[in-house]
Design an enzyme around this catalytic site. Structure first.
Site, PDB file in Angstrom:
ATOM      1  N   LYS A   1       5.602  12.228  11.630  1.00 10.70           N
ATOM      2  CA  LYS A   1       4.800  12.086  10.402  1.00 10.70           C
ATOM      3  C   LYS A   1       4.689  13.391   9.623  1.00 10.70           C
ATOM      4  CE  LYS A   1       3.843   8.682   9.671  1.00 10.70           C
ATOM      5  NZ  LYS A   1       4.766   7.627   9.150  1.00 10.70           N
TER       6      LYS A   1
ATOM      7  N   THR B   1      12.125  12.217   8.671  1.00  9.52           N
ATOM      8  CA  THR B   1      13.101  11.205   8.250  1.00  9.52           C
ATOM      9  C   THR B   1      13.699  11.560   6.889  1.00  9.52           C
ATOM     10  OG1 THR B   1      11.868   9.520   9.474  1.00  9.52           O
ATOM     11  CG2 THR B   1      13.471   8.737   7.861  1.00  9.52           C
TER      12      THR B   1
ATOM     13  N   TRP C   1      11.039  12.320  -3.413  1.00 11.77           N
ATOM     14  CA  TRP C   1      12.399  12.625  -3.840  1.00 11.77           C
ATOM     15  C   TRP C   1      13.401  11.751  -3.091  1.00 11.77           C
ATOM     16  CZ3 TRP C   1      13.724  16.404  -7.521  1.00 11.77           C
ATOM     17  CH2 TRP C   1      12.635  17.116  -8.028  1.00 11.77           C
TER      18      TRP C   1
ATOM     19  N   LYS D   1       8.236   4.060   4.468  1.00 13.43           N
ATOM     20  CA  LYS D   1       8.008   5.465   4.161  1.00 13.43           C
ATOM     21  C   LYS D   1       7.262   5.603   2.835  1.00 13.43           C
ATOM     22  CE  LYS D   1      10.232   6.616   7.844  1.00 13.43           C
ATOM     23  NZ  LYS D   1       9.521   7.169   9.016  1.00 13.43           N
TER      24      LYS D   1
ATOM     25  N   ARG E   1       3.988   5.341   2.329  1.00 17.86           N
ATOM     26  CA  ARG E   1       2.870   4.428   2.101  1.00 17.86           C
ATOM     27  C   ARG E   1       1.668   5.175   1.519  1.00 17.86           C
ATOM     28  NH1 ARG E   1       4.084   2.877   7.466  1.00 17.86           N
ATOM     29  NH2 ARG E   1       5.204   0.896   7.639  1.00 17.86           N
TER      30      ARG E   1
END
Length: 889
Positions: A621, A625, A824, A840, A842
């Site tokens: 988090k 990713t 981005w 992703k 959220r």
């Protein structure tokens, strides 16, 4: 009371001078008698009738009539229980503090080698002169259970402050000291050890060493007849004292007829190792009059460590040995066993069983070479098979082939089946569950085809190798369990396929005898509770060096030690090994290309170029990713194949996947192309806070670059909580974020698990320190997660420089901000963007104020430590960290 004192003063004034002097004389006389009574009466009752260390009064030439007996020992207050007792009650950590002369001093390295062989924890320090002593305590607990000085003079000549500090620590925590005195050309021939009632006589040549049978130090060491002959070197020191605190451990004669004048004409035996019982100053010590070159010093040193630590750092008396004879039926004509050799093998086995219960030679066979020698040697083969039930047996490969050369498991299985058929035809047992691969091929580095074929054909449960983790140094050889097969460490014994004749032994026959009589072979048995020795068929023909070696070894061990030698079949031996060393069950995979021997026995179809050079380690988090996507946009950077279970993450180093082996790991990366620009990377965000990932990664990928992304740990904790809610975690749905992070120790287990996953990864400094224990700071890049979110192109410029990429990509041209997503994304042709999935980016409610206040305080010290760590690493502070530090002032 005050009135009585006043009247006494008046009375004294009224006494005449003569009367006062007479009373003073009587008082002094009574004091002398009282002192004499306690010094020569009570003290003598507490001491033995024997003398101290003085050679004139302490020993005779007959070792069975040494007039020395153990004195009253000062109790070791820090010790709780005996051998095998739980050290939890002790007041010191089981760590040895070793003061060495320099990092490369020979004696210091020998001390450390013995401690490492015994698996004893230690810390080395350069001997302080006027420098500071290392911190000896942690709160109320001592950090060290024993202190060793390579040069005892460095202890004796400590400055007053450090000497008092160390001595007080030793007295308070019951810590002993071992010291060595090695004379040199500048040493005085005779001198008193400063501050001790002990005299040293140096630069002597000694001979005929004897162990004092009454020394309380002895545990493994056995006293017996004198060791005849000269001791190595002419720089020995002997000790002399009349104080009862000193007891001799080893004694010897001088090489010359001249005695040391101050020790008298009867000083037949002079103490070269003494034990200080602690009666002088409350500290027990063992002092050596030379280094550890003399093998008996090594033996006594092991006992000294055990004694002074109350057996906390002690080797047991049990020793298990297994002698493998590899290459049965293999070998060229002239090197194989004949009928007399086979008879001698059986007879020696019977002899050894009188000393080692149930001792049995373990024979490894390759059936293809049966009857491949001369007529006499073929008769030897026949006789050996007639004695098949007298020995233990294990299979090699049928044609003695190296398994790692065959990538097809079925080919290996066919070879094994041929050997199994041969075994069944000749009555050789096929159920021992043990096998050894020729040249250790395929055992380590692991060749899975071998393991699978072994289990399928033979039902193998145990093997052994000298290659894990490396051949040298031998003291670091360990065991592990992989794919249901226990791999035990194997030892060499100085015998190889070419060592056939005693007179032709490399270096001279004396070299073999030195290995046995106190040398490397003896030390292997001394320092390892379980030893599997590798020998060869050729060692049992001709001069039968194998029989000579092990008969001599067993007799030497029994003469000089109290060790109880025994044996077990391989499967039971493996069970014993891992009951002694359960922490070794899990392997630590090494890079095969970092060790030439490993590379030589690794499949040619495998390449280390398939390993990643970059790890993105998390934490979760923080934007890992997104970084994974941006890295994949670079033409020279290639990510791993996705996993069906964990998507883009392999999660190899931190979980159960690790036990699938490096072959499994490599399958996640493409075969390298011919270009030199291939740069593989993988991202597994839970590596960051794993307790095992850093060590495992560094073992396999020692040269890898490491990237971590850090955001405000409070935001990371909240994001993880919201992530769990989005995935319908019942605990996250049931409890508020504040309830989760403030839950007490008595909270439900599942709530505590969620709390840990929210909070613990945010202990950034602790986790980074763990990675820095295994990687140099120059290999690790810490990214500002907030900057990655707002200025990803700048971050990617920084990463390309960190990775030393020659092909620099302008990410400003290939990234675009997507206002709908809020982050981005990759810019495609036509102005379109390719963004991360719906999971992703959220949006969720802001964190409540109570939780913000709680987490700011919770992470305050962690953030301060992180700032210090980043400063030491030479890396800039993330923007969020600077803001948090402002609030702590």
């Amino acid at each position: 009371m005050l009135g009585c004192v006043t009247r006494l003063r008046r009375l004294v004034r009224l006494l005449p001078l003569q009367t006062s002097l007479l009373l003073l004389f009587l008082f002094c006389t009574v004091s002398v008698f009282i002192s004499a009574y306690f010094l020569y009466g009570v003290k003598r009752e507490l001491e033995p009738t024997g003398g101290g260390v003085s050679g004139a009064e302490g020993a005779s030439a007959d070792s069975d009539d040494l007039r020395v007996t153990p004195s009253r020992l000062l109790p070791l207050r820090s010790i709780s229980g005996g051998p095998g007792a739980d050290p939890g009650g002790a007041r010191t950590d089981p760590v040895v503090l070793v003061f060495v002369e320099s990092q490369y001093s020979q004696l210091g390295q020998e001390i450390v080698a013995i401690l490492e062989s015994g698996r004893f924890r230690y810390r080395t320090e350069i001997s302080p002169g006027k420098g500071d002593m290392p911190t000896l305590t942690d709160k109320e607990r001592g950090r060290f259970t024993l202190v060793i000085y390579e040069n005892i003079l460095k202890y004796v000549n400590l400055d007053a402050w450090n000497r008092e500090l160390l001595d007080k620590y030793c007295v308070e925590y019951g810590v002993g000291i071992i010291g060595f005195f090695k004379a040199n050309e500048n040493s005085l021939l005779s001198a008193q050890l400063k501050g001790f009632p002990l005299f040293l006589h140096s630069n002597l040549g000694l001979k005929d060493c004897t162990v004092n049978p009454k020394s309380p130090l002895l545990f493994i060491t056995r006293s017996g007849q004198p060791l005849p002959g000269r001791l190595p070197g002419d720089d020995w020191t002997v000790f002399q004292s009349n104080h009862s605190t000193y007891e001799p451990v080893l004694l010897a004669k001088t090489q010359s007829a001249d005695s040391i004048a101050s020790m008298g004409q009867n000083a037949a035996l002079l103490p070269s190792v003494v034990q200080d019982l602690g009666l002088h100053d409350g500290i027990q010590r063992v002092l050596f009059g030379n280094n550890l070159v003399f093998w008996l010093h090594k033996l006594v040193f092991v006992d000294a460590v055990a004694f002074l630590t109350g057996k906390r750092l002690s080797l047991s008396l049990e020793r298990y040995i297994l002698v493998d004879i590899d290459d049965i039926f293999v070998g060229k004509e002239g090197t194989r066993m004949k009928v007399p050799d086979v008879k001698a093998l059986l007879e020696t086995q019977r002899e050894l069983r009188t000393h080692v219960p149930n001792f049995t030679f373990n024979l490894g066979f390759s059936g293809k070479f049966f009857h491949a020698g001369s007529d006499e040697e073929d008769l030897g083969d026949d006789l050996l098979l007639s004695y098949v039930k007298e020995f233990w047996w294990f299979p090699h490969m049928w044609s003695h082939m190296q398994p790692h050369l065959f990538h097809n498991q079925s080919v290996l299985a066919e070879q094994m089946l041929l050997n199994k058929k041969f075994a069944m035809e000749h009555g050789i047992p096929t159920n021992m569950g043990y096998a050894v691969a020729p040249h250790h091929s395929g055992v380590y580095p692991v060749h899975m085809q071998l393991y699978d074929a072994w289990k399928k054909v033979w039902g193998i449960k145990v093997t052994s190798t000298e290659e894990y983790p490396h051949l040298k140094p031998a003291r670091f050889r360990r065991g592990f369990i992989h794919s249901g097969i226990s791999v035990l460490p194997r030892q060499t014994c100085g015998l190889f396929t070419h060592t056939i004749f005693y007179k032709d032994y490399p270096g001279s026959p004396n070299e073999l005898d030195k290995l046995i009589n106190g040398g490397e072979l003896f030390l292997t048995v001394l320092l390892n509770p379980i030893s599997i020795f590798m020998t060869h068929l050729s060692n049992y023909g001709n001069d039968r060096l194998g029989l000579y070696t092990f008969k001599s070894l067993v007799m030497f061990v029994q003469t000089w030690t109290n060790l109880k030698m025994q044996t077990l079949p391989p499967v039971q031996l493996a069970q014993k090994y891992f009951s002694l060393f359960p922490s070794e069950r899990d392997p630590l995979w090494q890079d095969p290309c970092e060790d030439k021997r490993h590379k030589d026995i690794w499949s040619k179809e495998k390449t280390c170029d398939r390993f990643p050079k970059l790890l993105v380690i998390g934490p979760q988090k923080t934007g890992t990713t997104a970084l994974y996507l941006f890295l994949g946009m670079h033409p020279d950077l290639t990510s791993n194949y996705p996993s069906k279970e964990t998507f883009e993450e392999i999660q190899f180093f931190n979980g159960h996947n690790y036990h699938r082996g490096i072959d499994w790991y490599m399958e996640y990366f493409p075969l390298p192309s011919n270009t030199s620009s291939d740069y593989y990377f993988e991202k597994s965000a839970n590596y960051f806070d794993s307790e095992v990932a850093a060590q495992r990664a560094a073992a396999l990928l020692p040269k890898a670059k490491i990237i971590t992304i850090l955001i405000n740990p409070a935001d990371r904790a909240y994001s993880w909580y919201q992530h769990q809610r989005a995935h319908d975690d019942p605990v996250a749905l049931k409890y508020s974020f504040h309830d989760v992070i403030t839950a007490g120790h008595n909270a439900p287990v599942k709530l505590r698990v969620l709390q840990n996953r929210c909070l613990v990864p945010g202990w950034y400094a602790i986790h980074l320190e763990r990675w820095l224990n295994y990687y140099h700071s120059s290999q690790l890049l810490v990214l500002d997660g907030q900057m990655l979110k707002t200025e990803p192109a700048s971050i990617m410029d920084k990463i390309q420089k960190f990775l030393s990429l020659t092909n620099i990509i302008n990410y400003h041209k290939i990234l675009a901000f997507d206002p709908k997503k809020g982050f981005w994304c990759q810019l495609l042709e036509g102005g379109k963007t390719k963004c991360l999935g719906k999971s992703k980016g959220r949006r969720y409610p802001d964190m409540d104020n109570e939780s913000q206040v709680f987490l700011r305080e919770y992470y305050r010290d962690h953030n301060i430590e992180l700032s210090k760590l980043l400063y030491r690493m030479g890396q800039p502070l993330p923007s969020w960290l600077r803001e948090e530090l402002v609030h702590t002032r």
